[in-house]
Design an enzyme around this catalytic site. Sequence first.
Site, mmCIF file in Angstrom:
data_model
loop_
_atom_site.group_PDB
_atom_site.id
_atom_site.type_symbol
_atom_site.label_atom_id
_atom_site.label_comp_id
_atom_site.label_asym_id
_atom_site.label_seq_id
_atom_site.Cartn_x
_atom_site.Cartn_y
_atom_site.Cartn_z
ATOM 1 N N ASP A 144 0.822 -1.215 0.000
ATOM 2 C CA ASP A 144 0.000 0.000 0.000
ATOM 3 C C ASP A 144 0.855 1.265 0.000
ATOM 4 O O ASP A 144 0.642 2.188 -0.797
ATOM 5 C CB ASP A 144 -0.917 -0.049 1.228
ATOM 6 C CG ASP A 144 -1.945 1.070 1.261
ATOM 7 O OD1 ASP A 144 -1.537 2.239 1.385
ATOM 8 O OD2 ASP A 144 -3.143 0.770 1.192
ATOM 9 N N VAL A 171 -5.472 2.024 -0.011
ATOM 10 C CA VAL A 171 -5.387 1.343 -1.302
ATOM 11 C C VAL A 171 -5.712 -0.136 -1.136
ATOM 12 O O VAL A 171 -6.466 -0.718 -1.923
ATOM 13 C CB VAL A 171 -3.990 1.527 -1.927
ATOM 14 C CG1 VAL A 171 -3.901 0.784 -3.259
ATOM 15 C CG2 VAL A 171 -3.694 3.008 -2.136
ATOM 16 N N ASP A 172 -5.160 -0.773 -0.109
ATOM 17 C CA ASP A 172 -5.465 -2.178 0.148
ATOM 18 C C ASP A 172 -6.967 -2.380 0.349
ATOM 19 O O ASP A 172 -7.563 -3.314 -0.195
ATOM 20 C CB ASP A 172 -4.732 -2.668 1.398
ATOM 21 C CG ASP A 172 -3.296 -3.082 1.122
ATOM 22 O OD1 ASP A 172 -2.957 -3.336 -0.047
ATOM 23 O OD2 ASP A 172 -2.515 -3.159 2.084
ATOM 24 N N GLY A 173 -7.563 -1.534 1.175
ATOM 25 C CA GLY A 173 -8.985 -1.689 1.477
ATOM 26 C C GLY A 173 -9.853 -1.530 0.243
ATOM 27 O O GLY A 173 -10.747 -2.342 -0.020
ATOM 28 N N GLY A 176 -9.443 -4.493 -2.052
ATOM 29 C CA GLY A 176 -10.172 -5.670 -1.586
ATOM 30 C C GLY A 176 -11.626 -5.645 -2.020
ATOM 31 O O GLY A 176 -12.175 -6.657 -2.476
#
Length: 391
Positions: A144, A171-173, A176
Amino acid sequence: MSVPSRPLAGIRVVDITANVAGPLACQVLRDLGADVVKVEPLTGDAARRITATAPGSEHVTPYFSPHNRGKKSVQLDLGAERGKNALRRLLSEADVLVQGMRPGTLERQGFGAAAVAGINPRCIYVSLSAYGSGSPLEDRPGIDMMVQAESGMLSAQPDGELPRLIPFQLVDGATGHVLAQSVLAALLHRERAGVVNAVEVALYDVACSLQANYLTLHMNTPRPSPQESSRRPVAVEPSGVFATADGHIALAAYVPAHWARFVEVLGDPGLASDPRYVDQAQRSLHAADLRAEIGQILAGRSTAAWVAECQEAGLMAAPISSWREVVESDLFARRGLRVDAEQSGRPVAVVRTPARLSSVGPEQETHIPSLGEHNDLLVGSPALTTPPRER
């Protein structure tokens, strides 16, 4: 009275991802009813080792716990034939494979999209990576933080100051949820048209999508781009964070009707008649002057006083809440965002996934699997998952 099934009941997902984005996507699928088998290396998902450091909370794994409830965990050494055989058996009964290795890695181990189609032609193949396959950066590891830096998220910050990272995995969230959305679309396409897709999602692509408004601005303006400190690059002034007598307030009053009401709340009719602030575009062209004048007024009263008066006037205004204040708030409780789960025999509270379906009750999976907990159940003899002892 029978309990209605969840939308993905009967769907099996093989989850070969780690850290946040991939596990979150598969958690969304699990909460929708899918049977998710988490395939971990012999050392386990790296997120298991990112523990809390506060005394008494060292067992809490904040990157792992929220995204792995209700999954089954198996350990497989995909570099060994017995591990590959076990994965082939899992894939033979799977509807979806979600893998988060760098492009080409799983292919070299014999589990590329074509190989998986040979094992199970109905299995949807989903690839997650930092920069995407075929890109110049595909072989680089990426998380991220790195994608924030390279996608432009840390630009447009005050001159002379160290750029500040977004202090959580935005960004990860987002990735996902995009990945989960893509899986749902692929499942629907398979059921409606018999098409079995290969799906690819990259952190970098999602990060750019999150900034679509500003990237659109820069794609459509000549160099040098309009980044002058005295003006706002888009017409959304006043909005942002302002200092008050005892703290800060976040507010947005750039819509013409909101601007008129905001001027009344501030008690300075001269702002409305000033030619620099006559319309939405002019207010943003003279952003520095406008913010200075508003700041002087807001500094005279407390955050609570301004928030109350702005909200009473129908304006968008809020205090800056801390993470502790959020988890202890009435809103957090009323939204049912806390899930009391269990990990390694100890209670741990985690945040639920956000989607709500009227046919699915509030019950949540609460068991977080220990590493390899379901080896015997899903891949047979532990010998399939443990390396041979040296003689």
